[in-house]
Design an enzyme around this catalytic site. Structure first.
Site, mmCIF file in Angstrom:
data_model
loop_
_atom_site.group_PDB
_atom_site.id
_atom_site.type_symbol
_atom_site.label_atom_id
_atom_site.label_comp_id
_atom_site.label_asym_id
_atom_site.label_seq_id
_atom_site.Cartn_x
_atom_site.Cartn_y
_atom_site.Cartn_z
ATOM 1 N N ASN A 107 0.801 -1.220 0.000
ATOM 2 C CA ASN A 107 0.000 0.000 0.000
ATOM 3 C C ASN A 107 0.836 1.273 0.000
ATOM 4 O O ASN A 107 0.406 2.297 -0.495
ATOM 5 C CB ASN A 107 -0.979 0.004 1.174
ATOM 6 C CG ASN A 107 -0.369 -0.490 2.462
ATOM 7 O OD1 ASN A 107 0.213 -1.562 2.517
ATOM 8 N ND2 ASN A 107 -0.474 0.314 3.511
ATOM 9 N N GLY B 251 -13.964 -3.241 -0.241
ATOM 10 C CA GLY B 251 -14.805 -2.367 -1.065
ATOM 11 C C GLY B 251 -14.268 -0.957 -1.225
ATOM 12 O O GLY B 251 -14.215 -0.419 -2.331
ATOM 13 N N HIS B 252 -13.840 -0.349 -0.105
ATOM 14 C CA HIS B 252 -13.521 1.087 -0.179
ATOM 15 C C HIS B 252 -12.188 1.385 -0.840
ATOM 16 O O HIS B 252 -11.851 2.548 -1.057
ATOM 17 C CB HIS B 252 -13.616 1.737 1.207
ATOM 18 C CG HIS B 252 -12.494 1.443 2.145
ATOM 19 N ND1 HIS B 252 -11.506 2.367 2.388
ATOM 20 C CD2 HIS B 252 -12.207 0.370 2.903
ATOM 21 C CE1 HIS B 252 -10.652 1.853 3.273
ATOM 22 N NE2 HIS B 252 -11.068 0.635 3.605
ATOM 23 N N THR C 105 -26.346 -10.876 10.208
ATOM 24 C CA THR C 105 -27.205 -10.458 9.092
ATOM 25 C C THR C 105 -26.364 -9.724 8.059
ATOM 26 O O THR C 105 -25.564 -8.856 8.394
ATOM 27 C CB THR C 105 -28.339 -9.547 9.612
ATOM 28 O OG1 THR C 105 -29.091 -10.308 10.558
ATOM 29 C CG2 THR C 105 -29.243 -9.082 8.486
ATOM 30 N N CYS D 9 4.007 11.428 13.311
ATOM 31 C CA CYS D 9 4.631 12.090 14.441
ATOM 32 C C CYS D 9 3.765 11.872 15.676
ATOM 33 O O CYS D 9 2.786 12.545 15.886
ATOM 34 C CB CYS D 9 4.778 13.577 14.169
ATOM 35 S SG CYS D 9 5.912 14.346 15.334
HETATM 36 C C1 LIG Z 1 -6.748 -0.925 3.432
HETATM 37 C C2 LIG Z 1 -6.029 -2.195 3.487
HETATM 38 C C3 LIG Z 1 -6.478 -3.236 4.318
HETATM 39 C C4 LIG Z 1 -7.650 -3.090 5.251
HETATM 40 O O1 LIG Z 1 -8.881 -3.008 4.583
HETATM 41 P P1 LIG Z 1 -10.142 -2.394 5.369
HETATM 42 O O2 LIG Z 1 -11.288 -2.670 4.467
HETATM 43 O O3 LIG Z 1 -9.857 -0.935 5.546
HETATM 44 O O4 LIG Z 1 -10.258 -3.112 6.663
HETATM 45 C C5 LIG Z 1 -5.764 -4.425 4.322
HETATM 46 N N1 LIG Z 1 -4.692 -4.589 3.547
HETATM 47 C C6 LIG Z 1 -4.240 -3.621 2.723
HETATM 48 C C7 LIG Z 1 -3.043 -3.878 1.867
HETATM 49 C C8 LIG Z 1 -4.871 -2.382 2.676
HETATM 50 O O5 LIG Z 1 -4.406 -1.430 1.898
#
Ligand SMILES: *Cc1c(COP(=O)(O)O)cnc(C)c1O
Length: 396
Positions: A151, A200-201, A237, A325
């Site tokens: 990431n 998803g996000h 659910t 920081c």
């Molecule tokens: C954002 C991220 C996650 C976590 O996903 P969430 O849906 O925010 O819990 C896990 N692994 C990587 C590499 C990510 O970038």
């Protein structure tokens, strides 16, 4: 907020308006519970099924291999814990030093409770050494958990080659594929992982929804225990709007893959080349070629990432720093530390992560404003030997 230049897409993404549109009917009209005996609730089941097909389609899996979860974190946790529960005789875990906290901190806790852990390092380019992977996997290795793309740097890991090793040695393989989804193609036919996490996000879908792929034939032991939802593999659910949104986001991600690889890649390259060329004492973090098309992590020597972000904020530019920081000391990120990035660079590292919504004009603005921001900070706060101490925030 209409002048935001959003270059923090590895943190989260804008929800595609078509995703929102797809979600509205299950929020406004079809609010039933799919577990109900009446037809009204039962109607909702077909929405889940359609979404499951779309998620499976993005990675060339079968729909029944997809379990909906609350996001990437839960998927990562569920995969690793299932591997341990289903093979109680195996008590060794292999992962890397540059995983997301969802893996790193889970594994740390497991280590404290008695599991043994091998953490693979990376080289200066942020890349893994396959020979080290081969040496790390033992007869008692329950699971190898490696991300598909990092990431912070966007660097890609050789999962196909790792899968060959885990298969040969009889260990399960989990891929945290959260960052690669929608940016580069990934097929579980081509890369035979046992588990795969997505969120998803991170691909223009809603927050709080994700999926775990579990290869057919791999034993699965649920982490969230409750009702019989998801064929008993994940109680609770269902988050129907989230599931529907994730399905649509995956469908759209597949359609936009080409654009990510051409237009978005070109914008990223232009941004990166421009910044490196116009500002002295800068360098790229991570392998130049072997990485995601949307990400660039650039280190500005002698300045602090947090200060850069604050000044960028005045122009509406949203990016992310490779350090935080906290408690009075600047700690470069675990990823940059694992790569051995010198601390004068690590402290001034900024990650720009673009998306299909990024425009040419936005890149121009960042290219125009950044040299002045860096110059201002270098004048205000010339490099001191004791750079491990947080400098006062320049505009505070
Ligand atoms: C954002 C991220 C996650 C976590 O996903 P969430 O849906 O925010 O819990 C896990 N692994 C990587 C590499 C990510 O970038």
């Amino acid at each position: 907020m209409n002048t935001v230049i959003y270059m923090d897409n590895n943190a989260t993404t804008r929800v595609d308006p078509l995703v929102v549109k797809e979600m509205l009917p299950v929020l406004e009209t079809w609010y039933g519970n799919p577990s109900s005996m009446h037809g009204f609730g039962g109607q909702v089941e077909k929405y889940i099924q359609q979404a499951r097909e779309k998620v499976a389609g993005l990675i060339q899996a079968q729909p029944r291999e997809i379990i909906f979860t609350s996001g990437g974190t839960e998927s990562d946790n569920a995969a690793i814990l299932s591997a341990l529960k289903s093979q109680p005789e195996k008590r060794h875990i292999v992962t890397t030093r540059v995983e997301h906290p969802a893996v790193l901190n889970l594994v740390k806790g497991l280590e404290e409770s008695g599991y043994s852990v091998t953490r693979l390092g990376v080289d200066r380019q942020g890349c893994l050494d396959l020979e080290e992977v081969r040496r790390a996997v033992r007869r008692d290795t329950a699971i190898v958990s490696v991300m598909a793309a990092n990431n912070e740097t966007g660097v890609l890991f050789p999962l196909k080659e790792i899968a060959a090793i885990t298969r040969e040695k009889g260990a399960l393989l989990h891929a945290d594929a959260v960052q690669i989804m929608g940016k580069l193609p990934f097929s579980v036919q081509d890369i035979p992982v046992d588990f795969l996490s997505l969120s998803g996000h991170k691909l223009h879908g809603p927050k709080g929804i994700g999926a775990l792929y579990v290869r057919k034939g791999v034993r699965f032991r649920p982490m969230v225990i409750g009702g019989h939802q998801e064929k008993g593999r994940r109680g609770g659910t269902e988050n129907i709007p989230g599931i529907v949104g994730l399905g649509k986001a995956c469908e759209l991600a597949a359609l936009h893959l080409d654009e990510e690889n051409t237009r978005v890649r070109a914008l990223r390259d232009r941004l990166e080349k421009g910044l490196l060329a116009s500002i002295a004492h800068t360098r790229l973090n991570g392998d130049k070629d072997n990485r995601l098309p949307n990400t660039t992590s650039i280190a500005f020597e002698f300045v602090e990432g947090e200060a850069i972000l604050l000044l960028m904020n005045e122009f509406g530019i949203c990016a992310s720093s490779g350090s935080a920081c906290t408690s009075g000391s600047l700690e470069p990120s675990h990823v940059l530390r694992a790569m051995g990035v010198p601390f004068t660079y690590a402290h001034g590292s900024i990650r720009f992560s673009l998306s299909r919504y990024t425009t040419e004009d936005e890149v121009d603005t960042v290219l125009r404003e950044t040299p002045g921001i860096i110059e201002k900070l270098r004048i205000l706060s010339p490099f001191k030997e004791d750079a491990s101490v947080c400098a006062p925030r320049v505009n505070a």
